[in-house]
Scaffold this active site. Sequence first.
Site, PDB file in Angstrom:
ATOM      1  N   CYS A  43       0.818  -1.218   0.000  1.00  0.00           N
ATOM      2  CA  CYS A  43       0.000   0.000   0.000  1.00  0.00           C
ATOM      3  C   CYS A  43       0.849   1.265   0.000  1.00  0.00           C
ATOM      4  O   CYS A  43       0.679   2.135  -0.850  1.00  0.00           O
ATOM      5  CB  CYS A  43      -0.933  -0.001   1.199  1.00  0.00           C
ATOM      6  SG  CYS A  43      -1.946   1.486   1.293  1.00  0.00           S
ATOM      7  N   CYS A  48      -1.374   1.662  -3.086  1.00  0.00           N
ATOM      8  CA  CYS A  48      -2.432   2.668  -2.928  1.00  0.00           C
ATOM      9  C   CYS A  48      -1.915   4.096  -2.847  1.00  0.00           C
ATOM     10  O   CYS A  48      -2.445   4.983  -3.525  1.00  0.00           O
ATOM     11  CB  CYS A  48      -3.233   2.388  -1.652  1.00  0.00           C
ATOM     12  SG  CYS A  48      -3.521   0.658  -1.286  1.00  0.00           S
ATOM     13  N   LYS A  51      -0.107   5.358  -6.031  1.00  0.00           N
ATOM     14  CA  LYS A  51      -1.147   5.332  -7.070  1.00  0.00           C
ATOM     15  C   LYS A  51      -2.061   6.534  -6.957  1.00  0.00           C
ATOM     16  O   LYS A  51      -2.341   7.212  -7.940  1.00  0.00           O
ATOM     17  CB  LYS A  51      -1.932   4.022  -6.939  1.00  0.00           C
ATOM     18  CG  LYS A  51      -3.062   3.819  -7.937  1.00  0.00           C
ATOM     19  CD  LYS A  51      -4.395   4.316  -7.435  1.00  0.00           C
ATOM     20  CE  LYS A  51      -4.845   3.763  -6.121  1.00  0.00           C
ATOM     21  NZ  LYS A  51      -5.312   2.391  -6.156  1.00  0.00           N
ATOM     22  N   TYR A 178      -8.961  -3.462 -11.256  1.00  0.00           N
ATOM     23  CA  TYR A 178      -8.828  -2.055 -10.853  1.00  0.00           C
ATOM     24  C   TYR A 178      -7.420  -1.518 -11.069  1.00  0.00           C
ATOM     25  O   TYR A 178      -7.251  -0.336 -11.403  1.00  0.00           O
ATOM     26  CB  TYR A 178      -9.283  -1.869  -9.401  1.00  0.00           C
ATOM     27  CG  TYR A 178      -8.354  -2.400  -8.345  1.00  0.00           C
ATOM     28  CD1 TYR A 178      -7.432  -1.567  -7.738  1.00  0.00           C
ATOM     29  CD2 TYR A 178      -8.407  -3.724  -7.936  1.00  0.00           C
ATOM     30  CE1 TYR A 178      -6.567  -2.036  -6.769  1.00  0.00           C
ATOM     31  CE2 TYR A 178      -7.561  -4.206  -6.963  1.00  0.00           C
ATOM     32  CZ  TYR A 178      -6.642  -3.366  -6.376  1.00  0.00           C
ATOM     33  OH  TYR A 178      -5.783  -3.846  -5.414  1.00  0.00           O
ATOM     34  N   GLU A 182      -7.000   1.719 -13.383  1.00  0.00           N
ATOM     35  CA  GLU A 182      -6.464   2.941 -12.776  1.00  0.00           C
ATOM     36  C   GLU A 182      -5.218   3.422 -13.505  1.00  0.00           C
ATOM     37  O   GLU A 182      -5.072   4.625 -13.784  1.00  0.00           O
ATOM     38  CB  GLU A 182      -6.170   2.698 -11.296  1.00  0.00           C
ATOM     39  CG  GLU A 182      -7.439   2.577 -10.461  1.00  0.00           C
ATOM     40  CD  GLU A 182      -7.168   2.176  -9.028  1.00  0.00           C
ATOM     41  OE1 GLU A 182      -8.043   2.408  -8.181  1.00  0.00           O
ATOM     42  OE2 GLU A 182      -6.085   1.615  -8.740  1.00  0.00           O
ATOM     43  N   HIS A 437     -28.334  19.991  -0.226  1.00  0.00           N
ATOM     44  CA  HIS A 437     -28.474  20.601  -1.558  1.00  0.00           C
ATOM     45  C   HIS A 437     -27.639  21.881  -1.650  1.00  0.00           C
ATOM     46  O   HIS A 437     -27.568  22.623  -0.673  1.00  0.00           O
ATOM     47  CB  HIS A 437     -29.948  20.927  -1.810  1.00  0.00           C
ATOM     48  CG  HIS A 437     -30.211  21.533  -3.144  1.00  0.00           C
ATOM     49  ND1 HIS A 437     -30.190  20.798  -4.311  1.00  0.00           N
ATOM     50  CD2 HIS A 437     -30.480  22.820  -3.501  1.00  0.00           C
ATOM     51  CE1 HIS A 437     -30.452  21.600  -5.316  1.00  0.00           C
ATOM     52  NE2 HIS A 437     -30.628  22.835  -4.869  1.00  0.00           N
ATOM     53  N   GLU A 442     -27.060  14.008  -3.003  1.00  0.00           N
ATOM     54  CA  GLU A 442     -28.470  14.091  -2.607  1.00  0.00           C
ATOM     55  C   GLU A 442     -29.335  13.143  -3.425  1.00  0.00           C
ATOM     56  O   GLU A 442     -30.418  12.739  -2.995  1.00  0.00           O
ATOM     57  CB  GLU A 442     -28.986  15.520  -2.725  1.00  0.00           C
ATOM     58  CG  GLU A 442     -29.089  16.052  -4.134  1.00  0.00           C
ATOM     59  CD  GLU A 442     -29.546  17.518  -4.158  1.00  0.00           C
ATOM     60  OE1 GLU A 442     -30.706  17.775  -3.800  1.00  0.00           O
ATOM     61  OE2 GLU A 442     -28.720  18.381  -4.502  1.00  0.00           O
TER      62      GLU A 442
END
Length: 463
Positions: A43, A48, A51, A178, A182, A437, A442
């Site tokens: 990681c 991660c 990346k 992924y 990515e 909002h 939402e």
Amino acid sequence: MATYDLDLFVIGGGSGGVRAGRLAAAMGKRVAIAEEYRFGGTCVIRGCVPKKLFVYASQFPEHFEDAAGYGWTVGETSFDWPTLVANKDREIARLEGLYRKGLENAGARIIEGRAVLLDRHTVQVGAETLTAENILIATGGRPNPHEALPGREHCIYSNEAFDLTELPRTIAIEGGGYIAVEFANIFHGLGVETTLIYRGKEILSRFDGDVRRGLHEAMEAKGIRIICQDIIEKVEKRADGRLDTQLMSGNVETFDKVMLAIGRLPNTEGLGLEKTGVETGVKGEIRVDAYSRTSVENIWAIGDVTDRVQLTPVAIHEAMCFIETVFKDNPTEVDHQDIATAVFSQPEIGTVGLSEEDAARRFEELEIYRASFRPMRHTLSGRQEKMIMKLVVDASSRRVVGAHILGPDAGEMAQLLGIAIKGELTKDVFDRTMAVHPTAAEELVTMYRPTYRVRNGERLYDR
């Protein structure tokens, strides 16, 4: 009763191993942790963290384009790859220092070197031999080397992609998971002509079909070339250094770089597992029970080396369950259900729970709430990219069993949706929740009528 040098010996200094070692040492346990490369594991060092930094870097061209719609004039821009790599290295070094400091402050002994098991209680690191009542294996994984591919020695993997001496002009990336997706977006954003090659019918095979298709379309609209139902069969290096790449379809294409991102393998080779009786699976993964215990009572394993769920937060969670089970007299099973996750593509995917396809196989009837719209941030920029938001609901219980988002900040939203899905909240709770909002999120609480229902695998639309 046997006495040992240590209460716990941890093999592997990644996120899971470090968390377990630090927590055990903080409890006053005698702990040593061995790492042969750098603390932080996949990681922090080659996954991660770098990346995500590269993802940020690759997004700036679109930010510059979008700025014009908001009245900004952006002058001539340029990108310097060595600067990004150097700054990434500096941040990784900082994080590695924090990992080490945490272990040292807790009282754990750090050993730099490769640890090998001699028996179920004995570990050798270099010339030193230590015994431990409990041994935790957290050695992670590595990219699948694709050994059957002729010319694989000319290819790079995700590890090397972070430290290229210069950016290629063109790159082919094989894979549809992924990591491949990515990196395709990263390289494209940094100006590299990018081709993604995947053997399946659609990228990201384990994700919900709507977000998979939506991302595929968005990537192609940006200029990323995607070739599905094909594979690389041979790579040959030309005299000029470029790579002739033969595909199963018969096409031969030439790229500056070819990156292989076709899965990962557990790091169990040369650990000495055969001397302990620890059972492994077909890929070399260590087999464990629900508590992360191996077939040998005092040896445990967590993280990617077990090939359960290859995500950093999962390894950390497994480490915390291990501590509860072994050192707090509180046996705690690892819970791998409803794990929120994100793909840091462009646009992002955030997801938690069951896809529509998986849910349709599990429940008699589903209600699907789906919205596709252009987010407000794109209205002035003129960007046509759309968001997809989708809730999968078990019609019988009304429980929301899956949530899937494609669009800006999808990963951030998935983290919060993970609480709702984990808490088994119903669609009625979503409906009673006030919207914030104006936000894109939402939409998650204002989709009051199902877009369609799914019964026996068939979509049924209300008239």
